[in-house]
Design an enzyme around this catalytic site. Structure first.
Site, mmCIF file in Angstrom:
data_model
loop_
_atom_site.group_PDB
_atom_site.id
_atom_site.type_symbol
_atom_site.label_atom_id
_atom_site.label_comp_id
_atom_site.label_asym_id
_atom_site.label_seq_id
_atom_site.Cartn_x
_atom_site.Cartn_y
_atom_site.Cartn_z
ATOM 1 N N LYS A 1 0.848 -1.205 0.000
ATOM 2 C CA LYS A 1 0.000 0.000 0.000
ATOM 3 C C LYS A 1 0.877 1.246 0.000
ATOM 4 O O LYS A 1 1.911 1.269 0.678
ATOM 5 C CB LYS A 1 -0.894 -0.050 1.251
ATOM 6 C CG LYS A 1 -1.932 1.054 1.368
ATOM 7 C CD LYS A 1 -2.780 0.851 2.639
ATOM 8 C CE LYS A 1 -3.880 1.879 2.780
ATOM 9 N NZ LYS A 1 -4.711 1.650 4.001
ATOM 10 N N SER B 1 -9.720 1.508 3.123
ATOM 11 C CA SER B 1 -8.879 2.319 2.271
ATOM 12 C C SER B 1 -7.833 1.509 1.500
ATOM 13 O O SER B 1 -7.297 2.005 0.526
ATOM 14 C CB SER B 1 -8.170 3.376 3.112
ATOM 15 O OG SER B 1 -7.298 2.753 4.052
ATOM 16 N N SER C 1 -9.926 -0.909 7.316
ATOM 17 C CA SER C 1 -9.364 -0.752 5.967
ATOM 18 C C SER C 1 -8.622 -1.950 5.394
ATOM 19 O O SER C 1 -8.232 -1.926 4.228
ATOM 20 C CB SER C 1 -8.422 0.447 5.936
ATOM 21 O OG SER C 1 -9.166 1.619 5.785
HETATM 22 N N1 GLN Z 1 -13.243 3.662 6.698
HETATM 23 C C1 GLN Z 1 -12.664 4.105 7.919
HETATM 24 C C2 GLN Z 1 -12.260 5.554 7.802
HETATM 25 O O1 GLN Z 1 -12.526 6.148 6.825
HETATM 26 C C3 GLN Z 1 -11.474 3.262 8.266
HETATM 27 C C4 GLN Z 1 -10.302 3.581 7.455
HETATM 28 C C5 GLN Z 1 -9.098 2.784 7.851
HETATM 29 O O2 GLN Z 1 -9.211 1.742 8.495
HETATM 30 N N2 GLN Z 1 -7.941 3.309 7.491
HETATM 31 O O3 GLN Z 1 -11.662 6.116 8.665
#
Ligand code: GLN
Length: 498
Positions: free
Chosen positions: A86, A161, A185
């Site tokens: 990532k 994400s 995410s």
């Molecule tokens: N969807 C959640 C957010 O927008 C979690 C994102 C994540 O785990 N980085 O914060």
């Protein structure tokens, strides 16, 4: 690709199958790497999973692995396995953007500890994957560059994400990827792309060199084709790191030794509040019922458990995560990293113009929310209170684990949704993490493993365990995966053309 978004995906090789083929001298690391690079190249026009490809680095590393094997030298545990990372992890001398315009031209001067560990394990890093900007999002549509598409249906999101990592592993182009999980995410995109995604215990894996979003929640973890690969990858990246004071000095077990094929004497908690919530969607409820029946058939027994504070999870998370992000992202001021806009000449206008141009709308929304929550006068009412609820959530899990060995529950409330369906509605997007946020707040390990299909779209089962019990959690997931083989199915179009 046909018009309906169905994509022909190559058969997904597992990392351990590739490693065995290399060890048996049937394939070379260089051949495998070239295959992965060309699969990615062929799929990229439809998937757009990568921000930066690193083909020269990958080929050089593969040749080095082949040379050492030819000389009879010992190689690492992931030798020759193509791996995507990532774009939130610093890779020395490579552009590292975190999905943001503010870091569009930032070249990392050092590698994250997990990247060093991948290198030491002789994994082949092929490229940096797309993500929601600074890991804020659940669909990969908040990337400042372009959205990534789901390999099961390219009209749909891959989740977020860590959407790029999920998409490329789900497509079968690479076997292993690294993601990060702050509130879901890794697990949500793993569910959406029909792969295994593991969020380790907070502190299990070093965060050094991983661009910070919400430091008390962020954790790196494996996104892989199967549970065995997740076990091997976790073992390679886990462990105490003197460069990260929140990493914990607990010995790393051989996770592969914990993989089991039956669940006799395993007590699984079923969360009352989660079952009530999923019951509103008949197809999803049906899928999870079938998953629990499969677990029972393997010998597991069930215990009814309660997480009474889970309903406050989203509200708690959306105070803590923005508060921490507002502090972490203060460093992007045009002075030290990446983008600089000069503004009208004075330093304050430079800060303003740089941040106005460099951050996207979701990041700005969170910085504003977080700054507000941390203001003197509001700090006790919001941030401190949210931290107290977090403690209650941790106590809920402690009480649940007094009665069971692990918890089985939904990973998501729906299958992957169409691109654009939620991008104008931040709250609808936040709701995507309803089932994953409580574990993040409590710091416990949790994973998503393929559990079947709703309307031909993949859905994952979540399994979570007490802190540092990743081995137990992976063992349960492995038994379930081996008995069900949900990840084996291919998209209808792929099956038709195979
Ligand atoms: N969807 C959640 C957010 O927008 C979690 C994102 C994540 O785990 N980085 O914060």
């Amino acid at each position: 690709m046909s018009d309906n978004g169905k994509l022909t995906v190559p058969g997904a090789p597992t990392g351990h199958a590739l490693r065995d083929a290399i060890a048996a001298k049937q394939r070379t690391a260089e051949e495998i790497t070239r295959d992965a690079l060309s699969a990615i190249e062929r799929l990229e026009p439809q998937l757009r999973a990568y921000i930066t490809m690193l083909p020269d680095r990958a080929i050089a590393k593969a040749r080095d692995v082949d040379r050492r094997i030819a000389r009879g030298e010992q190689v690492g545990s992931l030798a020759g396995i193509p791996t995507a990372v990532k774009d939130i992890f610093c890779v020395r001398d490579a552009v590292t953007t975190a999905g943001s315009k503010i870091l569009e031209r930032f070249v990392a001067p050092y590698s994250a500890t997990v990247v060093e560990k991948l290198d030491a394990a002789d994994a082949i890093i092929v490229g940096k994957t797309n993500m929601d900007e600074f890991a804020m999002g659940s669909s990969c549509e908040n990337s400042a560059f372009f959205p990534t598409h789901n390999p099961w249906d390219t009209t749909r999101v891959p989740g977020g994400s860590s959407g790029g990592s999920a998409s490329t592993v789900g497509s079968g182009a690479v076997a292993l990827a690294l993601g990060t999980d702050t509130g879901g995410s890794i697990r949500e995109p793993a569910s959406f792309c029909n792969i295994v995604g593991v969020k380790p215990t907070y502190g299990r894996v070093s965060r050094y060199g991983m661009i910070a979003f919400a430091s008390s929640l962020d954790q790196a973890g494996p996104m892989t084709t199967d549970v065995r690969d997740a076990a091997d990858l976790l073992e390679a990246i886990a462990g105490w790191d003197p460069m990260d004071s929140t990493s914990v000095d607990v010995p790393v077990p051989r996770y592969a030794d914990a993989l089991r094929t039956d669940l006799s004497s395993v007590r699984l908690g079923i969360v009352r509040e989660f079952e009530e919530s999923i019951a509103g969607d008949a197809a999803m409820a049906q899928l999870y019922k079938a998953a629990y029946a499969d677990l029972a058939a393997l010998g597991a027994t069930f215990v009814d458990v309660s997480l009474p504070h889970a309903k406050y999870g989203l509200a708690t998370y959306y105070l803590i995560a923005p508060a921490e992000c507002s502090s972490n992202l203060a460093r992007y001021d045009g002075v030290r990293y990446g983008l600089r806009k000069n503004g009208s000449g004075d330093v304050f206008s430079m800060f303003e113009q740089t941040r106005a141009a460099g951050f996207g709308p979701e990041v700005k929304r969170r910085i504003i929310l977080g700054t507000y929550a941390l203001c003197s006068g509001y700090y006790d009412a919001y941030y401190v209170r949210a931290q107290k609820v977090r403690t209650l959530m941790k106590q809920d899990f402690d009480a649940a684990f007094a009665a069971c060995d692990a918890i089985a529950c939904p990973a998501v409330s729906c299958p992957p949704f169409p691109l654009g369906a939620k991008s104008q509605d931040p709250v609808a997007m936040y709701l995507m993490d309803y089932f994953t946020i409580p574990m993040s707040l409590a710091g416990i390990p949790a994973l998503s493993v393929p559990a079947g299909y709703v309307n031909d779209l993949p859905v994952g089962l979540q399994i979570c365990a007490p802190i540092f019990e990743e081995a137990r959690m992976l063992g349960i997931a492995h038994a379930y995966e081996q008995a069900t083989q949900h990840a084996r199915r291919r998209t209808p179009a792929a099956a038709a053309t195979a």
